[in-house]
Design an enzyme around this catalytic site. Structure first.
Site, PDB file in Angstrom:
ATOM      1  N   GLU A 137       0.854  -1.193   0.000  1.00  0.00           N
ATOM      2  CA  GLU A 137       0.000   0.000   0.000  1.00  0.00           C
ATOM      3  C   GLU A 137       0.887   1.240   0.000  1.00  0.00           C
ATOM      4  OE1 GLU A 137      -2.782  -0.241   3.240  1.00  0.00           O
ATOM      5  OE2 GLU A 137      -3.617  -2.133   2.466  1.00  0.00           O
ATOM      6  N   TRP A 166       2.024  -0.283  -6.654  1.00  0.00           N
ATOM      7  CA  TRP A 166       3.160  -1.043  -7.181  1.00  0.00           C
ATOM      8  C   TRP A 166       2.766  -2.485  -7.493  1.00  0.00           C
ATOM      9  CZ3 TRP A 166       6.628   1.990  -8.940  1.00  0.00           C
ATOM     10  CH2 TRP A 166       6.920   3.185  -8.282  1.00  0.00           C
ATOM     11  N   CYS A 242       3.315 -16.958   0.057  1.00  0.00           N
ATOM     12  CA  CYS A 242       3.346 -16.750  -1.409  1.00  0.00           C
ATOM     13  C   CYS A 242       4.649 -16.039  -1.785  1.00  0.00           C
ATOM     14  CB  CYS A 242       2.177 -15.889  -1.868  1.00  0.00           C
ATOM     15  SG  CYS A 242       0.578 -16.494  -1.350  1.00  0.00           S
ATOM     16  N   GLU A 368       9.662  -7.711  -3.199  1.00  0.00           N
ATOM     17  CA  GLU A 368       9.690  -9.045  -2.561  1.00  0.00           C
ATOM     18  C   GLU A 368      10.628  -9.069  -1.359  1.00  0.00           C
ATOM     19  OE1 GLU A 368       8.013 -11.786  -3.631  1.00  0.00           O
ATOM     20  OE2 GLU A 368       7.283 -11.129  -5.580  1.00  0.00           O
ATOM     21  N   GLY A 369      10.620  -7.974  -0.598  1.00  0.00           N
ATOM     22  CA  GLY A 369      11.503  -7.858   0.562  1.00  0.00           C
ATOM     23  C   GLY A 369      12.801  -7.209   0.129  1.00  0.00           C
ATOM     24  N   THR A 370      13.060  -6.019   0.693  1.00  0.00           N
ATOM     25  CA  THR A 370      14.277  -5.299   0.303  1.00  0.00           C
ATOM     26  C   THR A 370      15.507  -6.042   0.842  1.00  0.00           C
ATOM     27  OG1 THR A 370      14.373  -3.962   2.305  1.00  0.00           O
ATOM     28  CG2 THR A 370      13.028  -3.085   0.502  1.00  0.00           C
TER      29      THR A 370
END
Ligand SMILES: Cc1cc2nc3c(=O)[nH]c(=O)nc-3n(C[C@H](O)[C@H](O)[C@H](O)COP(=O)(O)OP(=O)(O)OC[C@H]3O[C@@H](n4cnc5c(N)ncnc54)[C@H](O)[C@@H]3O)c2cc1C
Length: 389
Positions: A137, A166, A242, A368-370
């Site tokens: 968000e 995004w 996921c 997908e996670g920094t």
């Protein structure tokens, strides 16, 4: 068009089965024949090549490591090799396939009702239906637990309100999996295109992932039937499971981008002559960069292979996948930067793939996670102390 020779410094191919090599060869040929010839123009035009979607389906790339509903039922190593080849073409192609398989088909298969599986999975496998995954968000990226999107029960319906941003494939999608807060925790909802109050708009001006559609989703009093909720997904652990699937594919995919950069720079430095007609590859400073790249690519290949084997044994953990994603994205980005440097001015032009990969990999480092978040996951795993806040 020159065929990609592959990058195998340490006889890693000997660790793959014949079937795995066959799957890689199919994906490699597809990328050489169908993706590479168009991908530069797609990047220039900021266009996702929709014409490839049905071919992704026909070749079994969509939901490739899932079982049933026409899915190819590939092993995780085979799936990883497909991701590697696709990302050698462009991170945007791999992103499309990752989202469809890992972020949409996977949760429907794992958490969906029989009706949801029957309605969507075969069509998604063939590419006749497209999905997107709405978690991020405007105010909550690295920390999705704070999400504001809300779903309120109203008889045998749910009413959704909120905004997601995004979101890959948002305007292409026939259905969005929207994660929302309810009185019963975070739940996932299948929101179909055209549902009143639901709009998707493209985000323009991206200098990265231009071969991928990225969107904002707005939900304004969107009414969906009770049957639109994923019954088995309860709590944030469902979307995070996921993401683990998708991150695994990324950990393999970026090796393809790194290989393409390395191989392009290697060939270029052997041909390019400066100072007394000597190839620039004859200089120690140039060789040091090539040596760094091939060493890191080899280590990344071994990490990915081990992750694939452990996943096939059902023993992989999110913290393993964090190491895979964090390391392989970082070295791929560094390979792109070093290759750009070795090619001098030619490194910045889109006649070569380097700068395109470099720009794409900046996104891959963030989504997908920094890199920071995966560092903290590894840190928590080895110390037992969470350091996110
Ligand atoms: C092209 C593209 C496609 C995407 N596709 C999707 C999609 O399909 N679905 C979806 O849901 N999302 C998608 N995303 C969103 C993506 O997952 C988020 O951008 C990502 O999670 C980071 O969130 P953020 O951009 O809000 O950055 P922020 O969370 O604001 O982070 C900004 C910086 O702060 C750092 N930071 C934040 N918290 C900490 C901390 N605790 N410790 C140390 N550093 C910290 C981060 O590491 C980063 O460097 C996509 C993004 C892009 C760019």
């Amino acid at each position: 068009m020159a065929r990609f020779p592959g990058v195998d410094y340490f006889l890693i191919d000997s660790q793959f089965s014949e079937q795995e090599l066959l799957v890689r060869q199919t994906a490699r040929q597809f990328v050489d024949d169908r993706a590479i010839p168009i991908v530069r123009d797609c990047f220039r035009e900021a266009r996702f090549p929709r014409e490839l979607i049905s071919e992704f389906g026909r070749l079994g790339f969509l939901g490739a490591n899932l079982e049933g509903y026409g899915c190819a039922g590939m092993s995780n190593v085979e799936y990883g090799l497909v991701m590697q080849e696709l990302e050698r073409g462009d991170s945007g192609l791999r992103s499309f396939v990752s989202v469809q398989g890992a972020l949409v088909m996977y949760p429907i298969l794992c958490y969906g009702s029989q009706e949801q599986k029957d309605r969507w999975l075969s069509k998604m496998q063939s590419g006749q239906a497209i999905g997107c995954f709405g978690l991020t968000e405007p105010g909550f990226g690295s920390n999705p637990a704070g999400m504001k999107t809300r779903a309120r029960q109203d008889g045998n319906h749910w009413i959704l309100n909120g905004e997601k941003t995004w979101i890959t494939n948002g305007t292409l999608a026939d259905v969005a999996i929207v994660w929302a807060r309810t009185d019963d925790g975070i739940r996932g909802f299948l929101v179909e295109k055209g549902t009143p109050g639901f709009t998707a708009t493209d985000i323009h001006g991206k200098l990265s992932m231009r071969v991928s559609v990225t969107c904002s989703l707005v939900l304004s009093d969107v009414r969906v039937p009770a049957s639109a909720m994923l019954p088995g997904a309860n709590g944030l652990k469902a979307p995070l499971s996921c993401l683990s699937q998708a991150r695994f594919g990324i950990g393999w995919g970026v090796i393809g981008a790194a290989m393409d950069c390395y191989e392009t720079a290697r060939q270029y430095t052997i041909l390019r002559k400066q100072f007394d007609e000597k190839p620039i590859a004859s200089h120690q400073l140039v060789q040091e960069k090539l040596a760094w790249m091939i060493t890191e690519i080899t280590k990344a290949q071994l990490l990915a292979l081990q992750a694939g084997r452990v996943k096939d044994e059902g023993k992989i953990e999110p913290a393993h996948i964090s190491m895979l994603k964090r390391n392989n994205v970082a070295i791929a980005l560094e390979c792109a930067r070093l290759s750009r440097d070795l090619m001098g001015a030619n490194g910045i032009i889109d006649e070569y793939p380097i700068m395109r990969h470099m720009c794409n990999l900046e996104t891959v480092k963030t989504y997908e996670g920094t890199e920071h978040i995966h560092t903290l996951v590894i840190g928590e795993r080895v110390t037992g102390i969470p350091a996110y806040k």
